[in-house]
Design an enzyme around this catalytic site. Structure first.
Site, short mmCIF file in Angstrom:
data_model
loop_
_atom_site.label_atom_id
_atom_site.label_comp_id
_atom_site.label_asym_id
_atom_site.label_seq_id
_atom_site.Cartn_x
_atom_site.Cartn_y
_atom_site.Cartn_z
N LYS A 80 0.79 -1.43 -0.26
CA LYS A 80 0.49 0.01 -0.38
C LYS A 80 0.63 0.86 -0.18
CE LYS A 80 -4.48 1.15 0.51
NZ LYS A 80 -5.40 0.44 0.10
N GLY A 181 -20.60 7.21 4.36
CA GLY A 181 -19.24 7.98 3.25
C GLY A 181 -20.16 7.96 2.23
N VAL A 182 -19.86 8.15 1.21
CA VAL A 182 -20.61 7.95 -0.20
C VAL A 182 -19.92 8.90 -1.25
CG1 VAL A 182 -23.33 7.98 0.84
CG2 VAL A 182 -22.27 9.97 0.54
N GLY A 183 -19.08 8.74 -0.87
CA GLY A 183 -17.59 8.47 -1.65
C GLY A 183 -17.69 8.27 -2.87
N VAL A 185 -17.01 4.70 -3.46
CA VAL A 185 -17.85 2.96 -3.78
C VAL A 185 -18.97 3.57 -2.17
CG1 VAL A 185 -17.55 1.28 -2.22
CG2 VAL A 185 -15.42 2.07 -2.76
N TYR A 187 -21.60 6.00 -2.84
CA TYR A 187 -22.07 6.00 -4.06
C TYR A 187 -22.18 5.09 -4.89
CZ TYR A 187 -24.13 8.10 -8.86
OH TYR A 187 -24.71 7.68 -9.83
P1 NAD Z 1 -13.42 8.19 -1.20
O1 NAD Z 1 -12.44 8.99 -0.76
O2 NAD Z 1 -14.00 8.53 -2.96
O3 NAD Z 1 -14.91 8.17 -0.42
C1 NAD Z 1 -14.53 8.20 0.86
C2 NAD Z 1 -15.81 8.95 1.08
O4 NAD Z 1 -16.23 9.13 2.47
C3 NAD Z 1 -15.68 10.61 1.31
O5 NAD Z 1 -16.74 10.99 0.76
C4 NAD Z 1 -15.59 11.15 2.58
O6 NAD Z 1 -15.54 13.03 2.69
C5 NAD Z 1 -16.54 10.42 3.81
N1 NAD Z 1 -15.65 10.28 4.63
C6 NAD Z 1 -14.44 10.33 5.27
N2 NAD Z 1 -14.80 10.95 6.94
C7 NAD Z 1 -16.11 10.44 6.86
C8 NAD Z 1 -17.39 10.73 8.21
N3 NAD Z 1 -16.66 10.33 9.51
N4 NAD Z 1 -18.10 10.21 8.24
C9 NAD Z 1 -19.02 10.28 7.07
N5 NAD Z 1 -18.17 10.49 5.59
C10 NAD Z 1 -17.46 10.27 5.86
O7 NAD Z 1 -13.19 6.93 -1.09
P2 NAD Z 1 -13.41 5.51 -1.33
O8 NAD Z 1 -12.97 4.93 -2.90
O9 NAD Z 1 -15.60 5.10 -1.48
O10 NAD Z 1 -12.95 4.67 -0.68
C11 NAD Z 1 -13.98 4.18 0.49
C12 NAD Z 1 -13.34 2.94 1.68
O11 NAD Z 1 -13.63 1.83 1.19
C13 NAD Z 1 -12.06 3.37 2.45
O12 NAD Z 1 -12.15 2.86 3.49
C14 NAD Z 1 -10.93 2.43 0.93
O13 NAD Z 1 -10.00 2.01 1.69
C15 NAD Z 1 -12.03 1.90 1.06
N6 NAD Z 1 -11.92 0.45 -0.14
C16 NAD Z 1 -12.01 1.75 -1.92
C17 NAD Z 1 -11.64 0.88 -3.07
C18 NAD Z 1 -12.52 1.67 -4.15
O14 NAD Z 1 -12.28 0.36 -5.18
N7 NAD Z 1 -12.59 2.77 -4.73
C19 NAD Z 1 -11.69 -0.55 -2.91
C20 NAD Z 1 -11.25 -1.89 -1.26
C21 NAD Z 1 -11.67 -0.66 -0.25
#
Ligand code: NAD
Length: 349
Positions: A80, A181-183, A185, A187
């Site tokens: 990582k 968290g609606v980033g 994943v 969303y």
């Molecule tokens: P992202 O940054 O797009 O979304 C994360 C969201 O969480 C953001 O919108 C952020 O504002 C929000 N957030 C942060 N702190 C918060 C809180 N205290 N309360 C509410 N919302 C909060 O990231 P992502 O790519 O969607 O990844 C999300 C999680 O999934 C992470 O832990 C990441 O490591 C894990 N993950 C992601 C993937 C992937 O394919 N993107 C794969 C495996 C694991």
């Protein structure tokens, strides 16, 4: 605290610190294990309070990648990267090219992709200077592109498996699901849950992300501080890790915890705390492997989107097995998953 005696060191093979004065890039790459293949895992760009926090995060995340890749049956070890963001300073192509040069200097011990704070576009800049990157724009129907819809699909199917195991439900229809968290994943997960008839409760600290989700699906907004304790059937953590602790667990009302965030448990003992409260926990690195399955298919080539879909579908079966074993033995699901992952890595050694 040094690296070797760090509480999360856990026999990492190597830890690399990088600095580029011109772009201000500060990054750490941790390679936990190359027993099953090159250490693979995304790059997280985040504002850390200090170097120590960044090191703790990268060590925990890279060990999680060893376990995730092993259980998903991928030819990847665990690694990582974290980029220590400088306050609100914007990202730049130059920063990602400098990061790519560092990744290149590891000669393939570490393969990168996007994680929190990074996008497909950022990885394109990394690709300009190194081949050791995946999660690039998709070409036709070949595997590739943004991994997060695949992560969300695996999480959605994992929630279905958990609902069957915990409630005897044949679908998620009518279940109340809280998504933290609606980033990326979160969303896509909300869209899948809505299409399947679940009732959604969402929170995000980023108002723009919240708006994009509310424009796509109906959902009740919950303040971030209350989301973990919402009166729902399922809690789907999709933000950051370290949220399930001795303090938060006693207040959780959901009967299932199943979501995409990495390192949801603060310590392994928190898995037992959840089991004691009869909360079914889907081990994070098992349920959220969809993205890395897509990344691996893209990296090794010769795979189509349909191959990835079939492979992501196997996450559900892995979870069903873990849930059944937990029911039979009374052991926490995280312990069973860790045991499986460690045995796969040991066998490869
Ligand atoms: P992202 O940054 O797009 O979304 C994360 C969201 O969480 C953001 O919108 C952020 O504002 C929000 N957030 C942060 N702190 C918060 C809180 N205290 N309360 C509410 N919302 C909060 O990231 P992502 O790519 O969607 O990844 C999300 C999680 O999934 C992470 O832990 C990441 O490591 C894990 N993950 C992601 C993937 C992937 O394919 N993107 C794969 C495996 C694991």
């Amino acid at each position: 605290m040094g690296v070797f005696d760090h509480v999360e060191f856990d026999n990492h093979e190597s830890v690399h610190y990088f600095h580029d004065a011109e772009t201000g890039l500060k990054a750490i790459v941790a390679v936990h294990s190359t027993a099953l293949g090159p250490g693979a895992g995304g790059t997280r760009r985040w504002v850390y309070n200090n170097d120590e926090d960044a090191l703790t995060d990268v060590l925990r995340l890279s060990r999680g990648m060893t376990y995730k890749n092993a259980v998903a049956g991928l030819k990847f070890g665990g690694g990582k990267a974290v980029i220590l963001a400088n306050g609100d300073a914007p990202k730049s192509p130059e920063l990602f090219r400098a990061f790519g040069q560092f990744v290149n200097s590891l000669s393939g011990r570490y393969i990168t992709a996007e994680d929190v704070g990074c996008s497909v576009d950022d990885m394109r800049y990394v690709r300009e200077v190194t081949e050791f990157v995946s999660g690039l724009p998709q070409s036709g129907t070949d595997a590739g592109g943004d991994p997060s819809p695949w992560t969300a699909l695996g999480c959605f199917q994992g929630i279905e498996a958990a609902a069957a195991a915990r409630f005897g439900a044949s679908s998620v229809k009518g279940l109340r699901v809280a998504v933290q968290g609606v980033g990326h994943v979160g969303y896509y997960l909300c869209k899948l849950l809505h299409e399947a008839g679940a009732e959604l409760f969402v929170s995000d600290v980023n108002k723009e992300h919240l708006k994009i989700t509310l424009d796509a699906v109906p959902a009740t907004v919950v303040p971030p501080k209350d989301l973990l304790f919402a009166d729902v059937d399922v809690l789907a953590p999709c933000a950051l890790g370290n949220i399930l602790t001795s303090t938060t667990i006693p207040k959780i009302k959901a009967k299932i915890i199943a979501g995409g965030a990495n390192n949801q448990l603060s310590t392994p003992a928190d898995g037992m705390r959840l089991a004691e409260r009869d909360i079914l926990y889907a081990p994070d690195y098992v349920i959220n492997a969809g993205g890395i399955i897509n990344v691996a298919a893209e990296y090794y080539g010769n795979s189509s989107e349909d191959d990835v879909r079939a492979d992501v579908g196997r996450i559900k079966d892995r979870l069903k097995n873990i849930f059944a074993q937990a029911k039979e033995t009374g052991r926490p699901t995280n312990e069973l998953a860790d045991e499986l992952a460690r045995s796969l890595v040991a066998a490869a050694r």
